[in-house]
Design a protein around this motif. Structure first.
Motif, PDB file in Angstrom:
ATOM      1  N   PRO A  32       0.822  -1.219   0.000  1.00 41.02           N
ATOM      2  CA  PRO A  32       0.000   0.000   0.000  1.00 41.02           C
ATOM      3  C   PRO A  32       0.863   1.279   0.000  1.00 41.02           C
ATOM      4  O   PRO A  32       0.733   2.120  -0.864  1.00 41.02           O
ATOM      5  CB  PRO A  32      -0.821  -0.127   1.289  1.00 41.02           C
ATOM      6  CG  PRO A  32      -0.862  -1.594   1.578  1.00 41.02           C
ATOM      7  CD  PRO A  32       0.425  -2.159   1.060  1.00 41.02           C
ATOM      8  N   PHE A  33       1.780   1.382   0.975  1.00 44.49           N
ATOM      9  CA  PHE A  33       2.545   2.623   1.128  1.00 44.49           C
ATOM     10  C   PHE A  33       4.047   2.357   1.214  1.00 44.49           C
ATOM     11  O   PHE A  33       4.481   1.211   1.423  1.00 44.49           O
ATOM     12  CB  PHE A  33       2.120   3.362   2.400  1.00 44.49           C
ATOM     13  CG  PHE A  33       0.680   3.782   2.402  1.00 44.49           C
ATOM     14  CD1 PHE A  33       0.121   4.403   1.298  1.00 44.49           C
ATOM     15  CD2 PHE A  33      -0.108   3.565   3.510  1.00 44.49           C
ATOM     16  CE1 PHE A  33      -1.208   4.791   1.289  1.00 44.49           C
ATOM     17  CE2 PHE A  33      -1.443   3.958   3.528  1.00 44.49           C
ATOM     18  CZ  PHE A  33      -1.985   4.572   2.407  1.00 44.49           C
ATOM     19  N   GLY A  34       4.818   3.458   1.150  1.00 45.78           N
ATOM     20  CA  GLY A  34       6.269   3.350   1.275  1.00 45.78           C
ATOM     21  C   GLY A  34       6.688   2.829   2.648  1.00 45.78           C
ATOM     22  O   GLY A  34       7.646   2.062   2.776  1.00 45.78           O
ATOM     23  N   ALA A 104      18.700   5.767   3.507  1.00 48.25           N
ATOM     24  CA  ALA A 104      19.332   6.922   2.835  1.00 48.25           C
ATOM     25  C   ALA A 104      18.315   7.515   1.862  1.00 48.25           C
ATOM     26  O   ALA A 104      17.874   6.835   0.938  1.00 48.25           O
ATOM     27  CB  ALA A 104      20.580   6.460   2.094  1.00 48.25           C
ATOM     28  N   VAL A 105      17.951   8.777   2.093  1.00 46.73           N
ATOM     29  CA  VAL A 105      16.811   9.378   1.365  1.00 46.73           C
ATOM     30  C   VAL A 105      17.284  10.275   0.216  1.00 46.73           C
ATOM     31  O   VAL A 105      18.153  11.136   0.406  1.00 46.73           O
ATOM     32  CB  VAL A 105      15.943  10.233   2.328  1.00 46.73           C
ATOM     33  CG1 VAL A 105      14.710  10.773   1.607  1.00 46.73           C
ATOM     34  CG2 VAL A 105      15.522   9.424   3.554  1.00 46.73           C
ATOM     35  N   HIS A 106      16.700  10.077  -0.966  1.00 49.62           N
ATOM     36  CA  HIS A 106      16.877  11.028  -2.086  1.00 49.62           C
ATOM     37  C   HIS A 106      15.740  12.046  -1.944  1.00 49.62           C
ATOM     38  O   HIS A 106      14.598  11.767  -2.343  1.00 49.62           O
ATOM     39  CB  HIS A 106      16.733  10.320  -3.430  1.00 49.62           C
ATOM     40  CG  HIS A 106      17.755   9.254  -3.675  1.00 49.62           C
ATOM     41  ND1 HIS A 106      19.046   9.541  -4.061  1.00 49.62           N
ATOM     42  CD2 HIS A 106      17.676   7.906  -3.618  1.00 49.62           C
ATOM     43  CE1 HIS A 106      19.714   8.409  -4.233  1.00 49.62           C
ATOM     44  NE2 HIS A 106      18.918   7.407  -3.955  1.00 49.62           N
ATOM     45  N   GLU A 130      17.771   2.395   0.168  1.00 50.05           N
ATOM     46  CA  GLU A 130      17.608   3.702  -0.484  1.00 50.05           C
ATOM     47  C   GLU A 130      16.141   4.084  -0.436  1.00 50.05           C
ATOM     48  O   GLU A 130      15.280   3.306  -0.876  1.00 50.05           O
ATOM     49  CB  GLU A 130      18.020   3.611  -1.950  1.00 50.05           C
ATOM     50  CG  GLU A 130      19.443   3.989  -2.227  1.00 50.05           C
ATOM     51  CD  GLU A 130      19.744   3.876  -3.718  1.00 50.05           C
ATOM     52  OE1 GLU A 130      19.603   4.881  -4.426  1.00 50.05           O
ATOM     53  OE2 GLU A 130      20.101   2.778  -4.149  1.00 50.05           O
ATOM     54  N   ASP A 131      15.866   5.268   0.064  1.00 49.47           N
ATOM     55  CA  ASP A 131      14.492   5.756   0.127  1.00 49.47           C
ATOM     56  C   ASP A 131      14.247   6.631  -1.105  1.00 49.47           C
ATOM     57  O   ASP A 131      14.728   7.765  -1.183  1.00 49.47           O
ATOM     58  CB  ASP A 131      14.301   6.551   1.429  1.00 49.47           C
ATOM     59  CG  ASP A 131      12.867   7.013   1.619  1.00 49.47           C
ATOM     60  OD1 ASP A 131      12.194   7.265   0.598  1.00 49.47           O
ATOM     61  OD2 ASP A 131      12.425   7.141   2.766  1.00 49.47           O
ATOM     62  N   CYS A 132      13.518   6.063  -2.076  1.00 44.44           N
ATOM     63  CA  CYS A 132      13.234   6.790  -3.321  1.00 44.44           C
ATOM     64  C   CYS A 132      11.776   7.245  -3.331  1.00 44.44           C
ATOM     65  O   CYS A 132      11.168   7.375  -4.401  1.00 44.44           O
ATOM     66  CB  CYS A 132      13.499   5.874  -4.516  1.00 44.44           C
ATOM     67  SG  CYS A 132      15.107   5.083  -4.480  1.00 44.44           S
ATOM     68  N   CYS A 133      11.210   7.432  -2.128  1.00 43.20           N
ATOM     69  CA  CYS A 133       9.779   7.763  -2.035  1.00 43.20           C
ATOM     70  C   CYS A 133       9.433   9.074  -2.740  1.00 43.20           C
ATOM     71  O   CYS A 133       8.323   9.243  -3.225  1.00 43.20           O
ATOM     72  CB  CYS A 133       9.336   7.788  -0.576  1.00 43.20           C
ATOM     73  SG  CYS A 133       9.232   6.120   0.104  1.00 43.20           S
ATOM     74  N   HIS A 134      10.400  10.021  -2.788  1.00 36.44           N
ATOM     75  CA  HIS A 134      10.126  11.288  -3.481  1.00 36.44           C
ATOM     76  C   HIS A 134      10.607  11.224  -4.931  1.00 36.44           C
ATOM     77  O   HIS A 134      10.496  12.218  -5.642  1.00 36.44           O
ATOM     78  CB  HIS A 134      10.888  12.450  -2.820  1.00 36.44           C
ATOM     79  CG  HIS A 134      10.550  12.683  -1.388  1.00 36.44           C
ATOM     80  ND1 HIS A 134      11.276  13.536  -0.578  1.00 36.44           N
ATOM     81  CD2 HIS A 134       9.566  12.180  -0.602  1.00 36.44           C
ATOM     82  CE1 HIS A 134      10.756  13.546   0.634  1.00 36.44           C
ATOM     83  NE2 HIS A 134       9.723  12.723   0.652  1.00 36.44           N
ATOM     84  N   SER A 135      11.213  10.133  -5.337  1.00 36.27           N
ATOM     85  CA  SER A 135      12.077  10.190  -6.528  1.00 36.27           C
ATOM     86  C   SER A 135      11.840   9.089  -7.532  1.00 36.27           C
ATOM     87  O   SER A 135      12.741   8.769  -8.307  1.00 36.27           O
ATOM     88  CB  SER A 135      13.543  10.096  -6.065  1.00 36.27           C
ATOM     89  OG  SER A 135      13.774  10.923  -4.976  1.00 36.27           O
TER      90      SER A 135
HETATM   91  C1  LIG Z   1      11.178  10.329   2.592  1.00 36.18           C
HETATM   92  C2  LIG Z   1       9.959   9.489   2.842  1.00 36.18           C
HETATM   93  N1  LIG Z   1      10.125   8.171   3.018  1.00 36.18           N
HETATM   94  C3  LIG Z   1       9.062   7.347   3.237  1.00 36.18           C
HETATM   95  C4  LIG Z   1       7.781   7.845   3.284  1.00 36.18           C
HETATM   96  C5  LIG Z   1       6.626   6.916   3.515  1.00 36.18           C
HETATM   97  O1  LIG Z   1       5.844   6.861   2.354  1.00 36.18           O
HETATM   98  P1  LIG Z   1       4.273   6.540   2.496  1.00 36.18           P
HETATM   99  O2  LIG Z   1       3.605   7.810   2.870  1.00 36.18           O
HETATM  100  O3  LIG Z   1       3.880   6.040   1.146  1.00 36.18           O
HETATM  101  O4  LIG Z   1       4.171   5.511   3.545  1.00 36.18           O
HETATM  102  C6  LIG Z   1       7.569   9.206   3.146  1.00 36.18           C
HETATM  103  C7  LIG Z   1       6.202   9.726   3.280  1.00 36.18           C
HETATM  104  O5  LIG Z   1       5.870  10.826   3.369  1.00 36.18           O
HETATM  105  C8  LIG Z   1       8.672  10.060   2.890  1.00 36.18           C
HETATM  106  O6  LIG Z   1       8.499  11.377   2.720  1.00 36.18           O
END
Ligand SMILES: Cc1ncc(COP(=O)(O)O)c(C=O)c1O
Length: 385
Positions: A32-34, A104-106, A130-135
């Motif tokens: 469902p979500f990140g 590690a977030v992009h 690697e956190d590509c949630c924004h990318s």
């Molecule tokens: C950098 C980052 N990682 C992970 C998440 C989690 O993603 P999600 O909202 O789909 O659970 C977010 C959510 O805002 C985020 O900004």
């Protein structure tokens, strides 16, 4: 003219006949979500509740809270002034707290070079996610984003108008495949989501009420709080079930033309806004986009803190990040996490997504110009008095 904070449903793409999901979106496990993807990625590496995870302090509570609820020890490290994590600082912290993984977030679609961080941590047996949630749509060094760490997580609903889009790509070969074996055979229902987006489009076209006004923000915060209370009931041993991508997500991910339009339009909006804001005397935080970058927002330096409330008051979905969602542990220790606190207070994020055209860009620049004139007038009056 309302400028939405997130992309609107593209009915042409939704109603088109869909074909195969494109290669960039293949080899993903959908959730469902990140935040769900992150929990599962940890389990895949046999990192279990009680283990320590290093998380950049510049992060939202909705990512951290499920980790804590699951029983992980979250250890924050401040980010550097270029959004990077300092590899030496991270390694030292990992050794002290015996961390098993680092996130590690992009940020905001801007690709960061984690090469040295990954090399250093691998030599100590620490996993890098690697956190590509924004990318999701960004490419780096000719490769798709999320190819450097042991695994990458995505939250495609931040780049596409969909209700789902959490996903994991596993890059390492040595992981527990059984965590992915249970697949719900249904795709999420999108009817309510579509109805809410149609209503949003209608409200935006009428121009009333302003869904970014302070009153609307209070209402949204309350609703979010109620949803979080529901999540809290899930318990510590909850492992999010893998699912199929929604029909909407499938349609977007199989339409090359749409995705190209998203990339081109977003970059074009970013470039126009950088040019326009520089001409007005504002300071874009990243004036030059790296090659292959598909930004989520255009970060603008806002030391006075006036840009976001001014734009929202006039119907522009600008925001700060993570804003009310900076974890309480980070807010309460500004001397330990000065840069994360600073970013949260002084970066105004201006929307650049695919549903924004030149009319909306002009509107935002016009509002920023008005703010500039207003601020100058007030300061002249103050000096005069
Ligand atoms: C950098 C980052 N990682 C992970 C998440 C989690 O993603 P999600 O909202 O789909 O659970 C977010 C959510 O805002 C985020 O900004």
């Amino acid at each position: 003219l309302i400028v939405p904070s997130r992309p609107m449903t593209d009915f042409r793409t939704v109603l088109a006949t869909s074909s195969q999901i494109l290669p960039d979106a293949k080899n993903l496990y959908f959730y469902p979500f990140g935040r769900d993807a992150l929990l599962v990625a940890l389990r895949a590496f046999k990192i279990v509740p009680g283990d320590a995870i290093i998380i950049p302090a510049y992060i939202c509570e909705s990512t951290v809270e499920p980790l804590k609820r699951a029983g992980y020890r979250v250890v924050f490290v401040d980010v550097e002034s270029d959004f990077q994590l300092d590899p030496d600082k991270v390694l030292e912290t990992a050794e002290i707290c015996d961390a098993k993984a680092v996130l590690a977030v992009h940020y905001f679609g801007i690709p960061l070079d984690f090469g040295r961080l990954v090399a250093l941590l691998h030599s100590s047996g620490v996993r890098v996610i690697e956190d590509c949630c924004h990318s999701f749509l960004t490419r780096f060094d000719g490769r798709r984003i999320g190819s450097f760490g042991d695994a990458a997580i995505f939250s495609m609903r931040k780049s596409l108008p969909i209700p789902d889009g959490g996903a994991i790509r596993m890059n390492a070969q040595d992981f527990d495949r059984t965590v992915f074996s249970c697949l719900a055979n249904t795709a999420p229902y999108v009817g309510l989501y579509l109805a809410s987006r149609v209503l949003e489009a209608f409200i935006n076209s009428v121009g009333w009420p302003n869904i970014y006004s302070p009153a609307s923000d209070v209402l949204k915060k309350r609703l979010r709080g109620r949803m979080r209370t529901q999540e809290l009931k899930l318990g510590a041993d909850f492992l999010p079930p893998r699912q199929l991508p929604s029909r909407l997500l499938e349609r977007y991910l199989s339409n090359e033309k749409y995705l190209k339009r998203v990339r081109d339009r977003t970059v074009e909006n970013y470039v126009l806004l950088v040019k326009g804001t520089l001409a007005l005397g504002f300071q874009p935080f990243i004036p030059q986009l790296p090659l292959g970058c598909v930004p989520q927002w255009m970060p603008l330096l806002d030391l006075s803190g006036q840009i976001v409330p001014w734009l929202r008051k006039h119907g522009v979905g600008a925001c700060r990040w993570p804003w009310h969602e900076l974890p309480a542990d980070v807010i309460s220790l500004p001397e330990r996490y000065p840069i994360s606190n600073d970013f949260n207070n002084s970066l105004a994020l201006i929307p650049v997504h695919q549903s924004i055209g030149s009319r909306e860009v002009s509107q935002m620049l016009h509002l920023l110009e008005k703010l500039m004139v207003r601020t100058a007038t007030i300061s002249i009056e103050k000096n005069f008095l």
